[in-house]
Write a protein that holds these residues in place. Structure first.
Motif, PDB file in Angstrom:
ATOM      1  N   ILE A 365       0.930  -1.030   0.157  1.00  0.00           N
ATOM      2  CA  ILE A 365      -0.150  -0.099  -0.057  1.00  0.00           C
ATOM      3  C   ILE A 365       0.834   1.263   0.080  1.00  0.00           C
ATOM      4  CG2 ILE A 365      -1.889   1.398   1.277  1.00  0.00           C
ATOM      5  CD1 ILE A 365      -2.554  -1.289  -0.002  1.00  0.00           C
ATOM      6  N   GLY A 366       0.662   2.193  -0.919  1.00  0.00           N
ATOM      7  CA  GLY A 366       1.316   3.383  -1.120  1.00  0.00           C
ATOM      8  C   GLY A 366       0.119   4.466  -1.085  1.00  0.00           C
ATOM      9  N   TRP A 367      -0.096   5.642  -0.423  1.00  0.00           N
ATOM     10  CA  TRP A 367      -0.800   6.624  -0.560  1.00  0.00           C
ATOM     11  C   TRP A 367      -2.217   6.031  -0.325  1.00  0.00           C
ATOM     12  CZ3 TRP A 367       3.453   6.750  -4.087  1.00  0.00           C
ATOM     13  CH2 TRP A 367       4.216   7.869  -3.700  1.00  0.00           C
ATOM     14  N   TYR A 368      -2.358   5.291   0.799  1.00  0.00           N
ATOM     15  CA  TYR A 368      -3.459   4.392   1.149  1.00  0.00           C
ATOM     16  C   TYR A 368      -4.126   3.704   0.301  1.00  0.00           C
ATOM     17  CZ  TYR A 368      -3.108   8.636   4.450  1.00  0.00           C
ATOM     18  OH  TYR A 368      -2.474   9.402   5.199  1.00  0.00           O
ATOM     19  N   GLY A 369      -3.305   3.277  -0.740  1.00  0.00           N
ATOM     20  CA  GLY A 369      -3.728   2.358  -1.854  1.00  0.00           C
ATOM     21  C   GLY A 369      -4.575   2.962  -2.992  1.00  0.00           C
ATOM     22  N   LYS A 370      -4.451   4.419  -3.096  1.00  0.00           N
ATOM     23  CA  LYS A 370      -5.216   5.248  -4.115  1.00  0.00           C
ATOM     24  C   LYS A 370      -4.275   5.383  -5.542  1.00  0.00           C
ATOM     25  CE  LYS A 370      -7.853   7.592  -0.783  1.00  0.00           C
ATOM     26  NZ  LYS A 370      -8.188   9.037   0.077  1.00  0.00           N
ATOM     27  N   PHE A 371      -4.875   5.586  -6.369  1.00  0.00           N
ATOM     28  CA  PHE A 371      -4.095   5.682  -7.844  1.00  0.00           C
ATOM     29  C   PHE A 371      -3.921   7.176  -8.153  1.00  0.00           C
ATOM     30  CE2 PHE A 371      -8.625   4.206  -8.763  1.00  0.00           C
ATOM     31  CZ  PHE A 371      -8.980   5.279  -9.714  1.00  0.00           C
ATOM     32  N   HIS A 372      -3.009   7.475  -8.970  1.00  0.00           N
ATOM     33  CA  HIS A 372      -2.861   9.028  -8.948  1.00  0.00           C
ATOM     34  C   HIS A 372      -2.976   9.125 -10.625  1.00  0.00           C
ATOM     35  CE1 HIS A 372      -0.124   9.775  -5.268  1.00  0.00           C
ATOM     36  NE2 HIS A 372      -1.265   9.213  -4.905  1.00  0.00           N
ATOM     37  N   LEU A 373      -3.775  10.021 -10.837  1.00  0.00           N
ATOM     38  CA  LEU A 373      -4.337  10.040 -12.356  1.00  0.00           C
ATOM     39  C   LEU A 373      -3.104  10.848 -12.965  1.00  0.00           C
ATOM     40  CD1 LEU A 373      -7.877  11.758 -12.471  1.00  0.00           C
ATOM     41  CD2 LEU A 373      -7.134   9.383 -12.433  1.00  0.00           C
ATOM     42  N   GLU A 374      -2.193  11.303 -12.421  1.00  0.00           N
ATOM     43  CA  GLU A 374      -0.979  12.076 -13.342  1.00  0.00           C
ATOM     44  C   GLU A 374      -0.029  10.850 -13.686  1.00  0.00           C
ATOM     45  OE1 GLU A 374       0.778  12.535  -9.068  1.00  0.00           O
ATOM     46  OE2 GLU A 374      -1.304  12.351 -10.075  1.00  0.00           O
ATOM     47  N   LYS A 423      -6.482  14.031  -8.746  1.00  0.00           N
ATOM     48  CA  LYS A 423      -5.076  13.668  -8.710  1.00  0.00           C
ATOM     49  C   LYS A 423      -5.220  12.165  -8.038  1.00  0.00           C
ATOM     50  CE  LYS A 423      -0.605  14.747  -6.976  1.00  0.00           C
ATOM     51  NZ  LYS A 423      -0.024  13.291  -6.447  1.00  0.00           N
ATOM     52  N   MET A 424      -5.031  12.296  -6.553  1.00  0.00           N
ATOM     53  CA  MET A 424      -5.017  11.029  -5.823  1.00  0.00           C
ATOM     54  C   MET A 424      -6.395  10.637  -5.633  1.00  0.00           C
ATOM     55  SD  MET A 424      -3.352  10.970  -2.143  1.00  0.00           S
ATOM     56  CE  MET A 424      -4.021  10.218  -0.560  1.00  0.00           C
ATOM     57  N   SER A 425      -6.544   9.660  -6.246  1.00  0.00           N
ATOM     58  CA  SER A 425      -8.245   9.159  -6.581  1.00  0.00           C
ATOM     59  C   SER A 425      -8.375   7.690  -5.955  1.00  0.00           C
ATOM     60  CB  SER A 425      -8.755   9.317  -8.070  1.00  0.00           C
ATOM     61  OG  SER A 425      -8.256  10.556  -8.311  1.00  0.00           O
ATOM     62  N   ASP A 426      -9.722   7.413  -5.706  1.00  0.00           N
ATOM     63  CA  ASP A 426     -10.280   5.928  -5.321  1.00  0.00           C
ATOM     64  C   ASP A 426     -11.419   5.753  -6.419  1.00  0.00           C
ATOM     65  OD1 ASP A 426     -13.111   6.784  -4.419  1.00  0.00           O
ATOM     66  OD2 ASP A 426     -11.824   7.807  -2.987  1.00  0.00           O
ATOM     67  N   PRO A 427     -11.724   4.621  -6.744  1.00  0.00           N
ATOM     68  CA  PRO A 427     -12.524   4.098  -7.682  1.00  0.00           C
ATOM     69  C   PRO A 427     -13.678   4.956  -7.806  1.00  0.00           C
ATOM     70  CG  PRO A 427     -11.774   2.262  -6.571  1.00  0.00           C
ATOM     71  CD  PRO A 427     -11.411   3.272  -5.738  1.00  0.00           C
ATOM     72  N   SER A 431     -11.383  12.859  -5.364  1.00  0.00           N
ATOM     73  CA  SER A 431      -9.945  13.062  -5.222  1.00  0.00           C
ATOM     74  C   SER A 431      -9.402  13.493  -3.837  1.00  0.00           C
ATOM     75  CB  SER A 431      -9.419  14.315  -6.433  1.00  0.00           C
ATOM     76  OG  SER A 431      -7.952  14.481  -6.101  1.00  0.00           O
ATOM     77  N   ALA A 432      -8.576  13.103  -3.229  1.00  0.00           N
ATOM     78  CA  ALA A 432      -8.129  13.204  -1.719  1.00  0.00           C
ATOM     79  C   ALA A 432      -7.847  14.885  -1.740  1.00  0.00           C
ATOM     80  CB  ALA A 432      -7.109  12.464  -1.346  1.00  0.00           C
ATOM     81  N   PRO A 433      -8.259  15.435  -0.618  1.00  0.00           N
ATOM     82  CA  PRO A 433      -7.543  16.942  -0.186  1.00  0.00           C
ATOM     83  C   PRO A 433      -6.255  17.107  -0.032  1.00  0.00           C
ATOM     84  CG  PRO A 433      -9.610  16.186   0.847  1.00  0.00           C
ATOM     85  CD  PRO A 433      -9.036  14.901   0.344  1.00  0.00           C
ATOM     86  N   GLY A 434      -5.708  17.900  -0.768  1.00  0.00           N
ATOM     87  CA  GLY A 434      -4.202  18.109  -0.700  1.00  0.00           C
ATOM     88  C   GLY A 434      -3.914  19.350  -1.510  1.00  0.00           C
ATOM     89  N   GLU A 435      -2.970  20.010  -0.986  1.00  0.00           N
ATOM     90  CA  GLU A 435      -2.569  21.256  -1.603  1.00  0.00           C
ATOM     91  C   GLU A 435      -1.863  20.931  -3.085  1.00  0.00           C
ATOM     92  OE1 GLU A 435      -0.546  24.938   0.272  1.00  0.00           O
ATOM     93  OE2 GLU A 435       0.990  24.575  -1.095  1.00  0.00           O
ATOM     94  N   ILE A 436      -1.008  20.232  -2.983  1.00  0.00           N
ATOM     95  CA  ILE A 436      -0.484  19.695  -4.344  1.00  0.00           C
ATOM     96  C   ILE A 436      -1.364  18.808  -5.039  1.00  0.00           C
ATOM     97  CG2 ILE A 436       1.269  17.947  -5.397  1.00  0.00           C
ATOM     98  CD1 ILE A 436       3.067  18.443  -3.178  1.00  0.00           C
ATOM     99  N   ASN A 437      -2.241  18.070  -4.493  1.00  0.00           N
ATOM    100  CA  ASN A 437      -3.221  17.489  -5.268  1.00  0.00           C
ATOM    101  C   ASN A 437      -4.343  18.434  -5.906  1.00  0.00           C
ATOM    102  OD1 ASN A 437      -2.274  15.070  -4.218  1.00  0.00           O
ATOM    103  ND2 ASN A 437      -4.065  14.703  -2.772  1.00  0.00           N
TER     104      ASN A 437
END
Length: 709
Positions: A365-374, A423-427, A431-437
């Motif tokens: 698991i990385g980043w809670y298992g979420k996938f990154h669209l970028e 960006k950091m997404s689940d199915p 998209s998870a909150p975040g400044e970079i996100n």
């Protein structure tokens, strides 16, 4: 006709009559282990499901992951009034070009719901399967084993493990069904006959760590009461139901044995069940994990699963493109070949999924298992070049179609037209909150890249247009609305605020980054071309933005990370992280928009500067193939290969990509990037006919590659 490269100017082309003996090439690189790794497992799986094993062929001593595309869990929502629902989250407003824009960022006034949205949902480890050596042998460790040898046969997707204990040999064959989340396990040992060898099934509680590696979940008794399991057994089948809060799934176990088999449990204050065979030296198991009950349906036995696995993997290896470097008499070519074929295996198993993969695939698991669209192109785009487009089409454009409405709502909430991809997404598309996100933008034109590659390779052009047209239109609408008209320069600016690819600049001063300008232009050019293919007019705003984009920022004869960056080549922060400014000629084709003022001489100077001063020790894995693609397009095949074998970029003994100092292992954008770069060098790109693509003296044979843009 046998095509190979022996001299500097010879090209690696698709053979007409010759055919590489792919099985023979693969057999030279079958991973072998004599002890378990403490960081990566050997795996079997099918893209949506994977089972990682230690040296016993199961998870006896190392609780490696059993992960799936569907296995997700949410912890309970906060109970604090005003933060008990997802709709209570409001984000943060930023002042942008004279107006307030709402960004999906953690709100200090709403810390609990902000944090919950970042951490939920997270992937779960479905369970652990291992050997039990009897109730009086609970302290057995791997050190007690002898004669250990484990081999992964790449061509058949089969792991064969042999070892000895109690002066008896144990042989285990582990495979996975290509179509279902089912493992086939075949065990042979006299210990089975004597009742001294069993199989346990265990279940963890989810962890809430951002990175849960190398093992996933909590296995100690402190969490025992937080989840429940129950067993139902009948005939040669047992079903274990696992409940974790609102998450529920079933494990169906089916066995074949000429002796007696008993399954019981759980043991006190645990969720461990023991299957105990006796009377036969052979045990055949099939184990299925499912979000729905399968207790009434029969499963294939382990030997049948092995046969099905062999057929699937054989088809995988014998279709699409292939490259053979083994005729080259140098260690660099052989090491590159090892990385290529093992990456092909790992990506078929970890990235061929119904959703885009997370960075660590189905290993941990990385980043809670979420996938990154970028990151989607780094995982998937190589399949197009390797003539395996169907492997992309399992998740793309499906994920974009599924996320389109939520992405349009995201854009509208920010006051923009069109669809703004997260960006950091689940199915679910959240998209998870975040400044970079929320401030990263380079994922936006990915849809244009994917669509154009599918258009080039698809047989039914009408079907391809229908799938992608609306996605491209909505993506372009956001892109032209996001570009801000600077009346002083009479140009459209990108940012501020924004983060470029490198994610390490001050977003409030980041203006017109080189890569994003080139990618914005590329995306709008493709979207405009697609409108013409449909006999539709190109919106005037699209054309105006394209013709008036800000030029690529240049200072002292090199491109800058972004316009006006101070001390570009002196500040260590500026030369750390992704050197994406070279991606404008490598990852992307030659920029053709006159507004950008692209200059190849300036690019060459920039590439030389990057090679001299960039912090290679802190690069991410996909940076190296991006640099290799840039070098390849510039005709420097020696440097391209040098980047692909850089000592700071490593793949372990079974070909898993090492994460490096900044991210956990494995890091699969490395593998996808490697195959993207090799695919470009194997199949070429538009205008590459006169470019030398492999080093002098290398013997390279290629089959079936498609050219890149």
């Amino acid at each position: 006709m046998k095509i190979s490269q022996l001299l500097a100017g010879t090209l690696c082309l698709t053979p007409v009559t010759s055919k590489i003996n792919r099985k023979q090439v693969l057999s030279q690189f079958n991973p072998i282990r004599y002890a378990s790794s403490n960081s990566t497992p050997m795996q079997v799986g099918n893209g949506d499901f994977a089972f990682g094993v230690d040296v016993t062929g199961l998870q006896t001593f190392m609780p490696y992951g059993t992960l799936s595309s569907w296995g997700w869990h949410n912890f309970s929502l906060p109970a604090t009034p005003g933060q008990t629902a997802v709709t209570d989250f409001t984000g943060l407003d930023w002042w942008v070009h004279g107006r307030l824009v709402n960004y999906n960022q953690p709100n200090p006034a709403e810390p609990l719901i902000s944090n919950w949205l970042i951490k939920n949902p997270q992937r779960i480890n479905l369970g652990r399967i291992g050997f039990s050596f009897g109730p009086n042998q609970t302290n057995i460790t791997e050190k007690d084993l002898t004669n250990i040898m484990q081999t992964l046969d790449l061509y058949s997707g089969t792991i064969t493990s042999t070892f000895s204990i109690f002066n008896s040999k144990i042989m285990v064959i582990t495979t996975a069904d290509p179509e279902t989340d089912t493992i086939g396990i075949q065990v042979e040992s006299e210990l089975l006959k004597d009742g001294k060898l069993g199989v346990f099934f265990d279940y963890p509680y989810p962890d809430i760590n951002k990175f849960d590696a190398p093992f996933v979940g909590v296995w100690n008794s402190s969490t025992w009461a937080k989840h429940t399991t129950s067993l139902q057994a009948r005939g040669n089948k047992a079903v274990i139901l696992h409940d974790i809060d609102a998450t529920r799934y079933w494990t169906t176990i089916q066995w074949e044995s000429d002796g007696e088999v008993l399954i019981e449990g759980p043991k006190d204050e645990s969720h461990r069940y023991i299957l105990s065979p006796s009377g036969s030296s052979k045990l055949d198991l099939s184990v299925n994990y499912s979000p729905t009950s399968t207790r009434e349906s029969d499963m294939n036995d382990g030997s049948s699963i092995a046969e099905t696995s062999f057929k699937w993997w054989k088809s995988y290896w014998e279709t699409g493109a292939f490259i053979d470097l083994t005729g080259s008499k140098n260690i660099s070519a052989i090491e590159l070949q090892r990385r290529i074929v093992t990456s092909q295996y790992h990506l078929a198993l970890n990235a061929h999924a119904s959703d885009p993969p997370q960075e660590s695939g189905l290993v941990n698991i990385g980043w809670y298992g979420k996938f990154h669209l970028e990151m989607i192109p780094w995982h998937l785009l190589h399949w197009h070049l390797w003539s395996k487009s169907s492997f992309i089409q399992k998740s793309v454009p499906r994920v974009y179609t599924s996320f389109l409405e939520s992405s349009k709502k995201r854009a509208a909430k920010m006051g923009y037209k069109g669809a703004r991809w997260g960006k950091m997404s689940d199915p679910t598309g959240r998209s998870a909150p975040g400044e970079i996100n929320s401030l990263l933008i380079w994922q936006q034109p990915h849809v244009m890249l994917f669509a154009e590659m599918e258009w080039r390779n698809g047989e039914d052009k009408g079907e391809v247009l229908e799938k992608w047209a609306n996605i491209l239109d909505e993506s372009a609408e956001f892109m032209v609305d996001f570009a801000w008209w600077n009346s002083t320069t009479a140009r459209y600016d990108l940012g501020p605020p924004m983060y470029p690819v490198s994610e390490n600049t001050n977003p409030n001063v980041t203006l017109n980054p080189t890569f994003e300008l080139a990618y914005w232009s590329f995306g709008l050019q493709i979207a405009s071309q697609w409108r013409k293919r449909q006999n539709l007019p190109v919106p005037e705003k699209w054309t105006h933005v394209l013709q008036h984009l800000s030029p690529l920022p240049v200072k002292n004869g090199t491109y800058e990370l972004y316009e006006g960056i101070p001390n570009m080549w002196i500040d260590p922060i500026s030369v750390t992280d992704h050197p994406a400014l070279l991606g404008i000629f490598g990852l992307l084709p030659t920029p053709t928009n006159p507004a950008l003022n692209f200059n190849l001489t300036i690019l060459q100077g920039t590439a030389e500067k990057v090679s001299q001063v960039w912090d290679f020790k802190n690069l991410f894995g996909w940076d190296f193939p991006m640099l290799a693609m840039n070098a390849a397009r510039m005709g420097d095949s020696e440097k391209a290969v040098k980047y692909l074998l850089d000592p700071e970029w490593n793949f372990d003994d079974i070909g898993m990509p090492v994460g490096g100092p900044r991210v956990a292992t494995p890091y699969f954008p490395s593998s996808g990037g490697l195959l993207w770069a090799v695919g470009m060098m194997g199949g070429g790109w538009d205008g590459a006919n006169e470019v030398k693509r492999w080093p002098n003296g290398w013997t390279v044979e290629c089959e079936g590659f498609r050219s890149a843009l």
